[in-house]
Design a protein around this motif. Sequence first.
Motif, short mmCIF file in Angstrom:
data_model
loop_
_atom_site.label_atom_id
_atom_site.label_comp_id
_atom_site.label_asym_id
_atom_site.label_seq_id
_atom_site.Cartn_x
_atom_site.Cartn_y
_atom_site.Cartn_z
N HIS D 18 0.87 -1.25 -0.20
CA HIS D 18 -0.27 0.16 0.03
C HIS D 18 1.12 1.32 -0.09
N ILE D 19 2.05 1.04 0.41
CA ILE D 19 3.04 2.45 0.63
C ILE D 19 3.34 2.61 -0.79
N ARG D 20 3.54 1.72 -1.39
CA ARG D 20 3.98 1.85 -2.92
C ARG D 20 3.03 2.34 -3.82
N ILE D 22 0.58 4.25 -2.42
CA ILE D 22 0.44 5.67 -2.34
C ILE D 22 1.44 6.37 -3.09
N GLN D 23 2.74 5.83 -3.22
CA GLN D 23 3.63 6.70 -4.06
C GLN D 23 3.26 6.59 -5.46
N LEU D 26 0.82 9.42 -5.65
CA LEU D 26 1.33 10.96 -5.84
C LEU D 26 1.92 11.06 -7.15
#
Lengths: 100, 100, 100, 100
Positions: D18-20, D22-23, D26
Motif C-alpha cells: 500500500h505504501i508503494r 500511495i507513491q 502521488l
Amino acid sequence: MAHDHSENIQRLKIIEGHIRGIQRMLENDQYCIDIIRQIQAVGAALNKVSVSLLDGHLNTCLLNAIHSDDPVEQKRVLSEITEVFETSNKIKPSKGASLK
Amino acid sequence: MAHDHSENIQRLKIIEGHIRGIQRMLENDQYCIDIIRQIQAVGAALNKVSVSLLDGHLNTCLLNAIHSDDPVEQKRVLSEITEVFETSNKIKPSKGASLK
Amino acid sequence: MAHDHSENIQRLKIIEGHIRGIQRMLENDQYCIDIIRQIQAVGAALNKVSVSLLDGHLNTCLLNAIHSDDPVEQKRVLSEITEVFETSNKIKPSKGASLK
Amino acid sequence: MAHDHSENIQRLKIIEGHIRGIQRMLENDQYCIDIIRQIQAVGAALNKVSVSLLDGHLNTCLLNAIHSDDPVEQKRVLSEITEVFETSNKIKPSKGASLK
C-alpha cells in the motif's frame, strides 16, 4: 491542478524501507517493544506526509473549489476536510465506557 | 460571524460532569483501568466538539476569509487548519525510535 | 491496593476549570480555532492523567495479579492493558479507505 | 522467547504494498484527500500490528520478567509499557494553547 509531490514521494520511499526493516525485525524475533517503537516512528512519518498533503490541498484544490462559486463543490471539499480531521481525532472508547 | 454553539455548550456541560465523576472515582480509589476508560470516553467526546467546531468554522469564517480575496488573511486561515490537523495527528515517537 | 491520586485529582480540577473556560469561549462566540486549540490542550492534559494512572496500575494491581499465579486473573489484567492501548491507537479510517 | 510473527509479517507485506500504491497515487497526482484517506488506512493497519505485538509481549516477555523477581528488570519492562502507551496518546498542543 499539478502538485510537486517529489518530497513526499521521497519520504514514502524511506517509509517503505523502514516497513521492510520492521519485517526483518519480526523475522529475527527482535524485542517487541523496539518493534512497536519503530512502528510508532513510521506512523509519525506517515502523518507528516498527510499534513504536508493537506497543506498543499488547502492552498490549491480547496481555494479553486471555493473560488468556483459552485456551492455543491464547496460543500464537498469542506466536508472532506472535516472528515480527515475527524478520522485523525478518532478515539473510539472501549465498549465499557461511553458518555451517556 | 455569530455561531449557534448551544449544542457544543451542552456537550461540554456533560463532559464537565464526567470530569467531576472521574475525580470521585479517584477519590474512591476505583479500579484504574475503569478510570482510564472513562478518560478515553471523555477524550472522544471532546474530539466530537472539535470536529463540530471545525466544520462550522470551515463553512463560515474560512469561506469569508477566502472570499475576502485578502491573500494574507487566506494564508492565515488555511495554515490554522493545517496546524490543528497536525496537532491531532501528532504521534511523537519515543526518543529511541526515529526514521533517519 | 490504595493509591495516592492527589496529583491526578488536582490535574482534573484544573481540567474541569478549563472545560468551563471553553464553555465561556463558546458563549462569547470566540474564534473557533482558538477554542479547538484549547480542547486539544485539555485532551493532552487528560492523556497525562491516563498515562500516570496506567503507570501506577502496572506497578501495583498488575504486579499483584501476576504474582497471584491465578491464570484467569493474569489473562484479564493483561488483556485490559492491550485494550486501553488499542483504544488510544484507534485510527478508524473513513469508509472510503481500507486495506484489502 | 520465540514468537510466531507470521501473521504480522504478512500484514506488513500488505502495508508495504500500500505504501508503494500511495507513491504511485502521488506520481499520478491523484486527489490529495484520497491519498490522505489511504495514509490513514495504513496508519490504522500499522496500529493493528502494534496492538498485536503488545498483546504477545505482555503474555510472554512481561510475564517472564515479572516472574524473574528481578526488581530492576520488572521496573524496565513496566516502564516500557507506559512509554509506548504515552507515545500513542501524545497530543502535542500547538504552541498557542497549554493549560497553565
